[in-house]
Design a protein around this motif. Structure first.
Motif, PDB file in Angstrom:
ATOM      1  N   ASN A  90       0.744  -0.777  -0.481  1.00  0.00           N
ATOM      2  CA  ASN A  90       0.349  -0.039   0.205  1.00  0.00           C
ATOM      3  C   ASN A  90       1.180   1.316  -0.018  1.00  0.00           C
ATOM      4  O   ASN A  90       1.260   1.650   0.884  1.00  0.00           O
ATOM      5  CB  ASN A  90      -0.772  -0.042   1.025  1.00  0.00           C
ATOM      6  N   PRO A  91       0.748   2.101  -0.874  1.00  0.00           N
ATOM      7  CA  PRO A  91       1.502   3.029  -0.958  1.00  0.00           C
ATOM      8  C   PRO A  91       1.188   3.799   0.282  1.00  0.00           C
ATOM      9  O   PRO A  91       2.255   5.328   0.439  1.00  0.00           O
ATOM     10  CB  PRO A  91       1.131   4.111  -2.762  1.00  0.00           C
ATOM     11  N   LEU A  92       0.429   4.236   0.584  1.00  0.00           N
ATOM     12  CA  LEU A  92      -0.617   4.851   1.560  1.00  0.00           C
ATOM     13  C   LEU A  92       0.496   4.814   3.024  1.00  0.00           C
ATOM     14  O   LEU A  92       0.658   5.608   3.660  1.00  0.00           O
ATOM     15  CB  LEU A  92      -1.706   4.642   1.689  1.00  0.00           C
ATOM     16  N   TRP A  93       0.698   3.658   3.121  1.00  0.00           N
ATOM     17  CA  TRP A  93       1.165   3.120   4.660  1.00  0.00           C
ATOM     18  C   TRP A  93       2.671   3.794   4.215  1.00  0.00           C
ATOM     19  O   TRP A  93       3.578   3.647   4.979  1.00  0.00           O
ATOM     20  CB  TRP A  93       1.265   1.385   4.895  1.00  0.00           C
ATOM     21  N   HIS A  94       3.158   3.383   3.278  1.00  0.00           N
ATOM     22  CA  HIS A  94       4.816   4.527   2.384  1.00  0.00           C
ATOM     23  C   HIS A  94       5.136   5.340   3.114  1.00  0.00           C
ATOM     24  O   HIS A  94       6.033   6.020   3.061  1.00  0.00           O
ATOM     25  CB  HIS A  94       4.883   3.655   1.479  1.00  0.00           C
ATOM     26  N   LEU A  95       4.111   5.644   2.710  1.00  0.00           N
ATOM     27  CA  LEU A  95       3.279   7.515   2.572  1.00  0.00           C
ATOM     28  C   LEU A  95       3.364   7.896   3.688  1.00  0.00           C
ATOM     29  O   LEU A  95       4.635   9.082   4.188  1.00  0.00           O
ATOM     30  CB  LEU A  95       2.804   8.564   1.367  1.00  0.00           C
ATOM     31  N   ALA A  96       3.076   7.627   4.664  1.00  0.00           N
ATOM     32  CA  ALA A  96       2.702   7.451   5.849  1.00  0.00           C
ATOM     33  C   ALA A  96       3.870   7.665   6.337  1.00  0.00           C
ATOM     34  O   ALA A  96       4.674   8.516   7.609  1.00  0.00           O
ATOM     35  CB  ALA A  96       1.699   6.903   6.263  1.00  0.00           C
TER      36      ALA A  96
END
Length: 185
Positions: A20-26
Motif C-alpha cells: 500500500n503506497p499510503l502506508w509507505h507515504l505515512a
C-alpha cells in the motif's frame, strides 16, 4: 503428503502494508518525527550550530527562533512520551525564575515594545529553557560524547578564527559577517 501452511494475520498485514503506497507515504512523513524523538542530542547541537552561525541580516532573523521551537517541541514530545519528570534544581532554577520574573515585569511596563521582549527572551527565557532542555537531553554517555565533540569543535573554530584575525588572514574567516569591514575603514 503435502504440508499444511498457515499465514498469520500479522504477516498478512505486513504484506498488505508493504504494497500500500499510503502506508509507505505515512512512513516517510513520520520519519523526521522518529529521528527527532530518537536523537534529541543531535537536534540540540544542530540548534546550537544555528545559534552560532546565524547571520544578523534581515532575511534570516527567524532561523534561531525556528530551531529553538523545533528543539523545544521534540524534547517536550519526548518527555511526554517517556513520562519523564521536568528537571528543577532549587539552587539554579529558582534564581533563574526570579530573574525571568523581574525582567518580564520590567518588559510589561511597555508591553508592545518588541525589542524589550526580544531582549528578555534572549537573556532570560532562552537560557532558562536551554538549561532545562539540556538536562533532559544529555543523560546518557553517548549524548554527552556528542556534546563534548561539539564543544571541542566550537572551541577549535573560535581559536582558529582568533588566530586568523590576529595574523590578518581575513580570507580564512568564515562566516564573513563577523569581520564588520566598516569598522576598519
Amino acid at each position: 503428503m503435502g504440508t499444511l501452511t498457515t499465514t498469520s494475520p500479522a504477516l498478512a498485514l505486513t504484506r498488505e502494508s508493504d504494497e500500500n503506497p499510503l502506508w509507505h507515504l505515512a512512513g516517510l512523513l513520520l520519519r523526521p518525527v522518529h529521528l527527532g524523538l530518537a536523537f534529541p542530542s543531535i537536534l540540540y547541537l544542530a540548534a546550537m550550530t544555528v545559534f552560532l552561525f546565524r547571520p544578523p541580516d534581515v532575511f534570516s532573523f527567524y532561523a534561531d527562533r525556528i530551531a529553538f521551537g523545533i528543539l523545544a517541541f521534540f524534547v517536550a514530545l519526548r518527555t511526554l512520551a517517556l513520562r519523564d519528570k521536568l528537571p528543577f534544581f532549587t539552587g539554579i532554577s529558582l534564581p533563574m525564575l526570579g530573574l525571568l520574573a523581574l525582567a518580564a515585569m520590567r518588559a510589561l511596563r511597555e508591553p508592545f515594545d518588541a525589542q524589550n521582549w526580544s531582549i528578555v527572551a534572549s537573556k532570560y527565557i532562552v537560557p532558562f529553557a536551554l538549561f532545562h532542555i539540556a538536562v533532559l537531553v544529555f543523560r546518557g554517555a553517548s549524548e554527552r560524547r556528542h556534546f563534548e565533540i561539539f564543544v571541542l569543535c566550537a572551541l577549535a573554530y573560535l581559536v582558529f578564527i582568533a588566530l586568523a584575525f590576529m595574523v590578518d588572514a581575513r580570507s580564512l574567516i568564515f562566516p564573513r559577517f563577523i569581520l564588520d569591514e566598516m569598522e576598519f575603514r
